[in-house]
Design a protein around this motif. Structure first.
Motif, mmCIF file in Angstrom:
data_model
loop_
_atom_site.group_PDB
_atom_site.id
_atom_site.type_symbol
_atom_site.label_atom_id
_atom_site.label_comp_id
_atom_site.label_asym_id
_atom_site.label_seq_id
_atom_site.Cartn_x
_atom_site.Cartn_y
_atom_site.Cartn_z
ATOM 1 N N VAL A 13 0.867 -1.194 0.000
ATOM 2 C CA VAL A 13 0.000 0.000 0.000
ATOM 3 C C VAL A 13 0.892 1.227 0.000
ATOM 4 C CG1 VAL A 13 -1.845 1.238 1.200
ATOM 5 C CG2 VAL A 13 -1.747 -1.276 1.322
ATOM 6 N N GLN A 40 -1.616 -1.364 -4.018
ATOM 7 C CA GLN A 40 -2.744 -0.447 -3.830
ATOM 8 C C GLN A 40 -2.202 0.983 -3.800
ATOM 9 O OE1 GLN A 40 -5.581 0.964 -0.235
ATOM 10 N NE2 GLN A 40 -5.555 -1.237 -0.520
ATOM 11 N N ARG A 42 -2.641 4.579 -2.730
ATOM 12 C CA ARG A 42 -3.407 5.383 -1.763
ATOM 13 C C ARG A 42 -2.897 6.816 -1.838
ATOM 14 N NH1 ARG A 42 -3.742 3.173 4.200
ATOM 15 N NH2 ARG A 42 -1.690 4.070 4.507
ATOM 16 N N LYS A 44 -4.110 10.683 -0.586
ATOM 17 C CA LYS A 44 -5.086 11.508 0.137
ATOM 18 C C LYS A 44 -4.969 12.984 -0.237
ATOM 19 C CE LYS A 44 -6.770 8.173 2.748
ATOM 20 N NZ LYS A 44 -8.125 7.653 2.519
ATOM 21 N N ASN A 72 -7.249 2.973 -3.781
ATOM 22 C CA ASN A 72 -7.862 3.151 -2.468
ATOM 23 C C ASN A 72 -8.929 4.248 -2.535
ATOM 24 O OD1 ASN A 72 -7.802 2.646 0.501
ATOM 25 N ND2 ASN A 72 -7.310 4.820 0.525
ATOM 26 N N ASP A 73 -10.135 3.916 -2.105
ATOM 27 C CA ASP A 73 -11.249 4.881 -1.916
ATOM 28 C C ASP A 73 -11.873 5.479 -3.162
ATOM 29 O OD1 ASP A 73 -10.956 4.505 0.760
ATOM 30 O OD2 ASP A 73 -10.132 6.489 1.212
ATOM 31 N N HIS A 87 -10.438 -0.497 -3.266
ATOM 32 C CA HIS A 87 -10.523 -0.842 -1.842
ATOM 33 C C HIS A 87 -11.211 0.294 -1.093
ATOM 34 C CE1 HIS A 87 -9.407 -3.163 1.726
ATOM 35 N NE2 HIS A 87 -9.460 -1.980 2.308
ATOM 36 N N SER A 111 -12.282 -2.782 4.083
ATOM 37 C CA SER A 111 -11.652 -2.816 5.412
ATOM 38 C C SER A 111 -12.696 -3.190 6.453
ATOM 39 C CB SER A 111 -11.083 -1.438 5.769
ATOM 40 O OG SER A 111 -10.067 -1.073 4.876
#
Length: 210
Positions: A13, A40, A42, A44, A72-73, A87, A111
């Motif tokens: 990740v 993954q 990720r 933000k 991710n997200d 994910h 998760s």
């Protein structure tokens, strides 16, 4: 797309906090050379355009190594870069809604922190689960460590692949033996390493023993 157990063995990740002498792209390539079985992305902080550009580049890289690529997200980015997986966390879009948006081809990881959350994720169409925190972690300050026995209880309750996440490194990885997890998801243990490729080789050998 069905999630194979071996995809979960050594799941990397990304975390921009560890970018130093190498770019994120170079770090991910080192991890792939070292044997990671899933990546993954990720992000933000990046704006949508920069995130999408990076997603395309890293997805192309993962394809070269025949390794599935998860976002991710961000469901939009996952769809636009044709990622193999998306994910989501408990606070994000529910797996059933994600499935409506991505169709049947994309893997959905969720998760979870309890048997109830795990069973609900499976009912809603999750293909794999990220379970944690396995141990105390510096990557996420607001995460509680799972109670004793919870990891095994979750693995026993579901019939889809499970990856353990949270505070896992070389010294404690084998403490997960006997829980039923299919592998480990790592952030700083991979991307904070001085020699990412060599570190991944060692981690992979340990993960194979789970």
């Amino acid at each position: 797309m069905k999630c194979a157990e071996e995809y979960m063995r050594l799941y990397a990740v990304t975390d921009r906090a560890w970018v130093g002498g190498q770019t994120l792209y170079q770090q991910v390539e080192s991890a792939l050379k070292g044997g990671v079985t899933c990546v993954q992305l990720r992000e933000k902080e990046l704006d949508e355009e920069a995130f999408l550009k990076e997603a395309f580049e890293l997805h192309d890289l993962c394809k070269k190594y025949n390794v599935p690529f998860f976002i991710n997200d961000n469901v939009d980015i996952a769809i636009r870069c044709h990622a193999e997986g998306i994910h989501v966390g408990q606070e994000d879009m529910a797996a059933a809604q994600v499935r409506q948006r991505v169709g049947d081809e994309m893997m959905i990881g969720v998760s979870v922190h309890s048997v109830e959350e795990a069973l609900e994720a499976v009912r809603h169409g999750a293909d794999c689960l990220g379970v944690g925190a396995a141990f105390s972690t510096h990557t996420k300050a607001d995460v509680d460590v799972l109670p004793e026995g919870m990891m095994k209880a979750i693995c026993d309750a579901v019939d889809i692949p499970v990856v353990a996440i949270g505070g896992i490194h070389k010294e404690n990885l084998l403490r997960l033996k006997g829980t039923g997890v299919n592998g480990v998801a790592l952030v700083s243990a991979i991307f904070g390493a001085e020699d990412i490729e060599a570190e991944c080789r060692e981690l992979k050998a340990l993960a194979e023993q789970l």
